[in-house]
Design a protein around this motif. Structure first.
Motif, PDB file in Angstrom:
ATOM      1  N   MET A  89       0.835  -1.177   0.000  1.00  0.00           N
ATOM      2  CA  MET A  89       0.000   0.000   0.000  1.00  0.00           C
ATOM      3  C   MET A  89       0.882   1.242   0.000  1.00  0.00           C
ATOM      4  SD  MET A  89      -2.847   1.005   2.769  1.00  0.00           S
ATOM      5  CE  MET A  89      -2.563   2.551   3.562  1.00  0.00           C
ATOM      6  N   ALA A  90       0.662   2.094  -0.941  1.00  0.00           N
ATOM      7  CA  ALA A  90       1.416   3.343  -1.018  1.00  0.00           C
ATOM      8  C   ALA A  90       0.734   4.398  -0.159  1.00  0.00           C
ATOM      9  CB  ALA A  90       1.492   3.813  -2.462  1.00  0.00           C
ATOM     10  N   ILE A  91       1.522   5.348   0.282  1.00  0.00           N
ATOM     11  CA  ILE A  91       0.951   6.446   1.053  1.00  0.00           C
ATOM     12  C   ILE A  91       0.940   7.691   0.184  1.00  0.00           C
ATOM     13  CG2 ILE A  91       3.134   7.101   2.105  1.00  0.00           C
ATOM     14  CD1 ILE A  91       1.440   7.718   4.655  1.00  0.00           C
ATOM     15  N   VAL A  92      -0.160   8.389   0.206  1.00  0.00           N
ATOM     16  CA  VAL A  92      -0.282   9.626  -0.550  1.00  0.00           C
ATOM     17  C   VAL A  92      -0.142  10.796   0.420  1.00  0.00           C
ATOM     18  CG1 VAL A  92      -1.649   8.689  -2.452  1.00  0.00           C
ATOM     19  CG2 VAL A  92      -2.786   9.509  -0.422  1.00  0.00           C
ATOM     20  N   LYS A  93       0.126  11.954  -0.131  1.00  0.00           N
ATOM     21  CA  LYS A  93       0.398  13.124   0.693  1.00  0.00           C
ATOM     22  C   LYS A  93      -0.767  13.450   1.627  1.00  0.00           C
ATOM     23  CE  LYS A  93       1.865  17.888   0.177  1.00  0.00           C
ATOM     24  NZ  LYS A  93       2.140  18.946  -0.784  1.00  0.00           N
ATOM     25  N   SER A  94      -1.992  13.299   1.156  1.00  0.00           N
ATOM     26  CA  SER A  94      -3.148  13.618   1.996  1.00  0.00           C
ATOM     27  C   SER A  94      -3.228  12.688   3.213  1.00  0.00           C
ATOM     28  CB  SER A  94      -4.434  13.546   1.186  1.00  0.00           C
ATOM     29  OG  SER A  94      -4.611  12.256   0.645  1.00  0.00           O
ATOM     30  N   LYS A  95      -2.909  11.413   3.020  1.00  0.00           N
ATOM     31  CA  LYS A  95      -2.914  10.477   4.149  1.00  0.00           C
ATOM     32  C   LYS A  95      -1.778  10.788   5.117  1.00  0.00           C
ATOM     33  CE  LYS A  95      -5.151   6.536   1.981  1.00  0.00           C
ATOM     34  NZ  LYS A  95      -5.039   5.118   1.613  1.00  0.00           N
ATOM     35  N   LEU A  96      -0.634  11.174   4.582  1.00  0.00           N
ATOM     36  CA  LEU A  96       0.495  11.553   5.430  1.00  0.00           C
ATOM     37  C   LEU A  96       0.128  12.766   6.278  1.00  0.00           C
ATOM     38  CD1 LEU A  96       3.494  11.293   6.249  1.00  0.00           C
ATOM     39  CD2 LEU A  96       4.037  12.754   4.312  1.00  0.00           C
ATOM     40  N   LEU A  97      -0.495  13.777   5.667  1.00  0.00           N
ATOM     41  CA  LEU A  97      -0.901  14.972   6.405  1.00  0.00           C
ATOM     42  C   LEU A  97      -1.958  14.643   7.464  1.00  0.00           C
ATOM     43  CD1 LEU A  97      -1.024  17.566   3.522  1.00  0.00           C
ATOM     44  CD2 LEU A  97       0.579  17.508   5.423  1.00  0.00           C
ATOM     45  N   LYS A  98      -2.868  13.746   7.138  1.00  0.00           N
ATOM     46  CA  LYS A  98      -3.894  13.340   8.101  1.00  0.00           C
ATOM     47  C   LYS A  98      -3.250  12.663   9.310  1.00  0.00           C
ATOM     48  CE  LYS A  98      -8.183  10.708   8.388  1.00  0.00           C
ATOM     49  NZ  LYS A  98      -9.096   9.806   7.666  1.00  0.00           N
ATOM     50  N   GLN A  99      -2.282  11.786   9.054  1.00  0.00           N
ATOM     51  CA  GLN A  99      -1.590  11.086  10.133  1.00  0.00           C
ATOM     52  C   GLN A  99      -0.784  12.072  10.987  1.00  0.00           C
ATOM     53  OE1 GLN A  99      -1.931   7.755  10.736  1.00  0.00           O
ATOM     54  NE2 GLN A  99      -0.731   8.026  12.581  1.00  0.00           N
ATOM     55  N   LEU A 100      -0.104  13.027  10.335  1.00  0.00           N
ATOM     56  CA  LEU A 100       0.654  14.027  11.076  1.00  0.00           C
ATOM     57  C   LEU A 100      -0.255  14.886  11.947  1.00  0.00           C
ATOM     58  CD1 LEU A 100       3.255  15.210   8.419  1.00  0.00           C
ATOM     59  CD2 LEU A 100       3.738  14.007  10.554  1.00  0.00           C
ATOM     60  N   SER A 101      -1.414  15.271  11.405  1.00  0.00           N
ATOM     61  CA  SER A 101      -2.328  16.107  12.189  1.00  0.00           C
ATOM     62  C   SER A 101      -2.909  15.340  13.379  1.00  0.00           C
ATOM     63  CB  SER A 101      -3.434  16.674  11.313  1.00  0.00           C
ATOM     64  OG  SER A 101      -4.244  15.652  10.807  1.00  0.00           O
ATOM     65  N   GLN A 102      -3.066  14.031  13.251  1.00  0.00           N
ATOM     66  CA  GLN A 102      -3.542  13.220  14.373  1.00  0.00           C
ATOM     67  C   GLN A 102      -2.453  13.068  15.432  1.00  0.00           C
ATOM     68  OE1 GLN A 102      -4.833   9.553  12.611  1.00  0.00           O
ATOM     69  NE2 GLN A 102      -6.790  10.405  11.913  1.00  0.00           N
ATOM     70  N   ASN A 103      -1.201  12.890  14.977  1.00  0.00           N
ATOM     71  CA  ASN A 103      -0.103  12.706  15.919  1.00  0.00           C
ATOM     72  C   ASN A 103       0.337  14.004  16.584  1.00  0.00           C
ATOM     73  OD1 ASN A 103      -0.077   9.991  15.353  1.00  0.00           O
ATOM     74  ND2 ASN A 103       1.643  10.100  13.955  1.00  0.00           N
TER      75      ASN A 103
END
Length: 96
Positions: free
Chosen positions: A1-15
């Motif tokens: 599964m590849a990660i896209v920028k939007s998912k990365l930003l979502k994960q960062l905002s949660q963390n």
């Protein structure tokens, strides 16, 4: 599964809920742009405990079109190679 920028930003905002989403987006844009600029210059990029990115030159060659069997000349081109760090290898393979 590849990660896209939007998912990365979502994960960062949660963390990191104390940071604004637009600041996290600017931060990731700056980092990704600096990586691109370095690779474009021909420099390598090393991210500790993650891996290294390098630009390599792929020689010109003659390949075969798998659909038609026809020979195709492929010109010389630059490609990005990534090598994972030993720490990343251990984490992926549960060797700690």
């Amino acid at each position: 599964m590849a990660i896209v920028k939007s998912k990365l930003l979502k994960q960062l905002s949660q963390n990191y809920p104390n940071f604004l989403k637009k600041d996290l987006e600017k931060f990731t844009d700056i980092i990704l742009n600096e990586i691109k600029r370095s690779l474009r210059r021909g420099d390598g990029v090393e991210l500790r405990n993650f891996g290294t990115f390098r630009v390599k030159t792929q020689k010109a060659s003659i390949k075969r079109n798998p659909k038609t069997g026809e020979k195709v000349a492929v010109p010389e081109k630059k490609v990005i190679s990534w090598k994972m760090s030993k720490e990343m290898f251990k984490k992926i393979n549960n060797e700690e």
